[in-house]
Design an enzyme around this catalytic site. Structure first.
Site, mmCIF file in Angstrom:
data_model
loop_
_atom_site.group_PDB
_atom_site.id
_atom_site.type_symbol
_atom_site.label_atom_id
_atom_site.label_comp_id
_atom_site.label_asym_id
_atom_site.label_seq_id
_atom_site.Cartn_x
_atom_site.Cartn_y
_atom_site.Cartn_z
ATOM 1 N N THR A 7 -6.212 -2.103 0.530
ATOM 2 C CA THR A 7 -5.322 -2.571 1.578
ATOM 3 C C THR A 7 -4.045 -3.069 0.928
ATOM 4 O OG1 THR A 7 -5.169 -3.974 3.529
ATOM 5 C CG2 THR A 7 -6.087 -4.984 1.588
ATOM 6 N N THR A 8 -3.097 -3.443 1.732
ATOM 7 C CA THR A 8 -1.935 -4.179 1.252
ATOM 8 C C THR A 8 -1.591 -5.231 2.284
ATOM 9 O OG1 THR A 8 -1.083 -2.216 0.124
ATOM 10 C CG2 THR A 8 0.460 -4.027 0.460
#
Length: 197
Positions: A7-8
Site C-alpha cells: 500500500t501507500t
C-alpha cells in the site's frame, strides 16, 4: 502462497491542519482483492491513523486507541492530544516487540496543534512535517520532498498528497486503485473524501 501485500499512505502537516491520504487497493500475493478498502481509520473526531501492514493487527490497534482515548476523556475531561496518543501507541508497539504488530502507522490529528507521526512495528516514533508508509514509500517521499513547503495551505497539501499516492501507484505494483482516500483534519474537525484519479 506468498502473502506479500502493499500500500501507500501519506501524511502532511501544515499550519492549518493535517492531510492523510491512501490508495484504496488491497492486494494478496500478486492479486488485487479489492479496489475499495479504507486505509485511514478515525480514532476520535480529531485524530486518525493510516494503515500499512496486517489488517487484523491495525484493527486491534484502532480498538485499543479508541478505548484509551475515551478513557482519557472521561478521566481528565479533555481530549488526548495527538502527541500523547502517538507516544501511547509507541509504548504499546514497543511492549510487543517480541511478537510485534505487523504494521507501520501514520497518526495525524489536530487537537492542540497539527501533528503527524510515523511509527514502525517496534514503536520507533518520528514526528515530522510529512511522511509516508507502505511499499510505495520511496515514490511518495520523492514527491513530498519536492513539493512540501511550510506555508502550504490545506488545498495545496491535499493536492500534494494525491500526487504522491498517484506517483506511488504508477510505479509500485502493490499500490493502486482508481481513487484516493483523503482525510482532512483541521481545528473545525475531520472530513473524509474519495478523489477519483
Amino acid at each position: 502462497m506468498n502473502r506479500k501485500t502493499g500500500t501507500t499512505t501519506v501524511g502532511i502537516k501544515v499550519k492549518d491542519g493535517v492531510i492523510l491520504a491512501a490508495d484504496t487497493q488491497a492486494s494478496l500475493d500478486h492479486m488485487v482483492e479489492t479496489l475499495n478498502i479504507r486505509k485511514i481509520i478515525p480514532i476520535t473526531d480529531r485524530i486518525a491513523i493510516t494503515t500499512a501492514g496486517s489488517v487484523g493487527d491495525v484493527q486491534m490497534i484502532a480498538r485499543i486507541l479508541e478505548a484509551e482515548a475515551r478513557y482519557y476523556y472521561f478521566a481528565w475531561g479533555r481530549p488526548m492530544t495527538t502527541k500523547a496518543m502517538a507516544n501511547l501507541l509507541s509504548n504499546i508497539l514497543n511492549e510487543n516487540k517480541w511478537f510485534p504488530y505487523l504494521v507501520q502507522i501514520i497518526i495525524g490529528g489536530y487537537v492542540d496543534e497539527p501533528t503527524i507521526a510515523n511509527l514502525d512495528p517496534y514503536g520507533g516514533l518520528i514526528f515530522d512535517n510529512y511522511t509516508a508508509t507502505g511499499s510505495g514509500t520511496p515514490f511518495a517521499i520523492a514527491i513530498l520532498e519536492e513539493g512540501y513547503k511550510e506555508n502550504l495551505g490545506i488545498e495545496e497539501a491535499k493536492e500534494l498528497a494525491i500526487k504522491a499516492i498517484k506517483a506511488a501507484g504508477s510505479r509500485d505494483v502493490y499500490t493502486g486503485s482508481k481513487k484516493v482516500q483523503v482525510v482532512t483534519i483541521t481545528k473545525e474537525g475531520m472530513q473524509e473524501e474519495f478523489i477519483k484519479l
